[in-house]
Design an enzyme around this catalytic site. Structure first.
Site, short mmCIF file in Angstrom:
data_model
loop_
_atom_site.label_atom_id
_atom_site.label_comp_id
_atom_site.label_asym_id
_atom_site.label_seq_id
_atom_site.Cartn_x
_atom_site.Cartn_y
_atom_site.Cartn_z
N HIS A 398 0.82 -1.22 0.00
CA HIS A 398 0.00 0.00 0.00
C HIS A 398 0.85 1.27 0.00
O HIS A 398 0.33 2.38 -0.18
CB HIS A 398 -0.93 0.00 1.21
CG HIS A 398 -2.23 0.70 0.97
ND1 HIS A 398 -2.43 1.58 -0.08
CD2 HIS A 398 -3.42 0.65 1.63
CE1 HIS A 398 -3.66 2.04 -0.05
NE2 HIS A 398 -4.29 1.49 0.98
N ASP A 402 -2.62 1.84 -4.66
CA ASP A 402 -3.88 2.10 -3.98
C ASP A 402 -4.98 1.22 -4.57
O ASP A 402 -4.73 0.41 -5.48
CB ASP A 402 -4.27 3.57 -4.11
CG ASP A 402 -3.24 4.49 -3.48
OD1 ASP A 402 -2.84 4.23 -2.33
OD2 ASP A 402 -2.83 5.46 -4.16
#
Length: 421
Positions: A398, A402
């Site tokens: 992450h 995204d």
């Protein structure tokens, strides 16, 4: 000969040998003071992926061992030195009493030298044209093993100590003399339990997985996938592929679709750096291959973006066969930019999160194929139909990606598979 007259050459690992993979010295194949020949294997290294060898950079005499068995061998670290002008002392070849075996002394100038050792396998026949290290010789005699029954995983199919241990692990009942050694490795801790020591591969896998979790925040997205189109295509083309010596598996379709989805969403094929995101133009696609209790290895299809389905299927077959026979070279497990985990082959529907193969940014998971009832609209009416389905997931770093890139990749992957012609 004094130190000033010596011409010492360092024994090192190059970057292309390790490529960030942690390696450990499994065994030295030569004793200190013993003659070595350029390009002759002198050290056996073990990683979480493959067994590999370090060869002598020059002719000479092994002068010093700086990294001992069980210690990490890092990139550009000096593992030992070779005296290019040295001559082996005849005393190195003298067989001495067994109580000297595996002992070493340190000279006043702190140069470690091995004492001469008795060869317990003198007279033991070797497989033709195969170098057998002292450690392999000792293990083969201790467990009464015919080395001709073992396929070596070292360079030029040389038998390594790990090959011997793997052979014993798969057929312990066939070797009565192996019982004492195996018993020493498995110690009971309480009634009904035992300790099974970790192999070096398992230790390195554990460290690699822990490092990945600590480094990258893992997030997983899951989609449904209809496999009808590729099942139909495979049924029509399987024999044509077989006629050319290629096994057409479902994994080949998944690899091809992953490449297309990466071309659509290139950031998936990347590596996170503190200063920016490195996006690769080439797709070196790794696929997890289980080795039973021994762990997991990830062969890499190099430059998959340039391959068609036939070429992908052929490379999958070749690498899978080599993986299961413990014959992969270091280059065949290096350079991956994206990985597929086909965990469904063992019955898993969903696995989450699948640990990212650092330093990559994402890993694709493929669940078990099964027939499920789904709802489709036909002529304005909802109908229940039976479809061959599976769950697919993408676990991302992450820091690098995204939800947008994740779901965009999975949507395109799904579209490619479901519309396969």
């Amino acid at each position: 000969m004094s130190d000033k007259e010596m011409k010492l050459v360092d024994i090192k690992l190059s970057a292309d040998q390790t490529e960030g993979t942690q390696a450990t010295v499994a065994q030295w194949l030569k004793r200190t003071g013993e003659q070595v020949v350029k390009d002759e294997p002198i050290i056996e290294l073990e990683t979480d992926k493959v067994m590999m060898e370090v060869v002598a950079p020059v002719d000479g005499v092994l002068h010093e061992k700086l990294v001992l068995e069980g210690e990490p061998a890092e990139e550009n670290k000096i593992l030992g030195t070779i005296d290019e002008t040295g001559v082996s002392n005849p005393s190195n070849e003298i067989k001495t009493d067994t109580n000297l075996e595996d002992r070493a002394e340190t000279t006043p100038n702190n140069v470690s030298i091995d004492l001469p050792r008795k060869d317990p396998t003198a007279g033991l026949p070797n497989p033709p044209s195969t170098f057998i290290s002292p450690a392999v010789r000792r293990l083969s005699q201790q467990h009464n093993i015919d080395l001709n029954q073992i396929q070596g995983s070292g360079k030029n199919h040389r038998i390594t100590s790990r090959d011997i241990k793997a052979y014993l692990a798969t057929s312990p009942n066939d070797h009565a003399t192996a019982a004492p050694a195996l018993a020493a490795q498995v110690e009971p801790t309480a009634a009904g339990s035992e300790i099974i020591p970790h192999t070096q591969m398992r230790k390195i896998i554990a460290e690699h997985m822990q490092h990945s979790v600590q480094t990258a925040p893992h997030v997983t997205s899951v989609f449904d996938l209809d496999l009808s189109a590729i099942i139909k295509h495979r049924k029509s083309h399987k024999q044509a592929f077989a006629d050319q010596g290629v096994k057409l598996t479902f994994t080949a379709y998944f690899v091809a679709a992953a490449v297309q989805a990466i071309k659509h969403q290139p950031k998936i094929n990347s590596q996170f750096h503190e200063h920016g995101l490195e996006v690769f133009k080439h797709v070196n696609l790794g696929f997890g291959t289980a080795l039973g209790d021994d762990g997991l290895i990830v062969p890499v299809i190099q430059q998959a973006q340039n391959m068609n389905l036939m070429q992908i299927a052929a490379e999958l077959t070749r690498l899978t066969d080599k993986a299961r026979n413990n014959q992969l070279s270091q280059k065949e497990v290096q350079g991956g930019t994206f990985t597929i985990s086909n965990h469904g082959v063992s019955g898993s529907l969903v696995a989450t999160p699948i640990i990212i193969n650092q330093p990559q940014s994402a890993i694709l998971g493929l669940g078990k194929m099964e027939k499920r009832v789904v709802v489709e609209e036909h002529n304005g009416q909802d109908m229940m139909v039976i479809k061959p389905m599976c769950y697919i997931s993408l676990t991302i770093d992450h820091r690098a990606l995204d939800a947008y890139q994740t779901n965009d990749f999975l949507s395109h992957f799904k579209a490619v598979i479901e519309a396969w012609q």
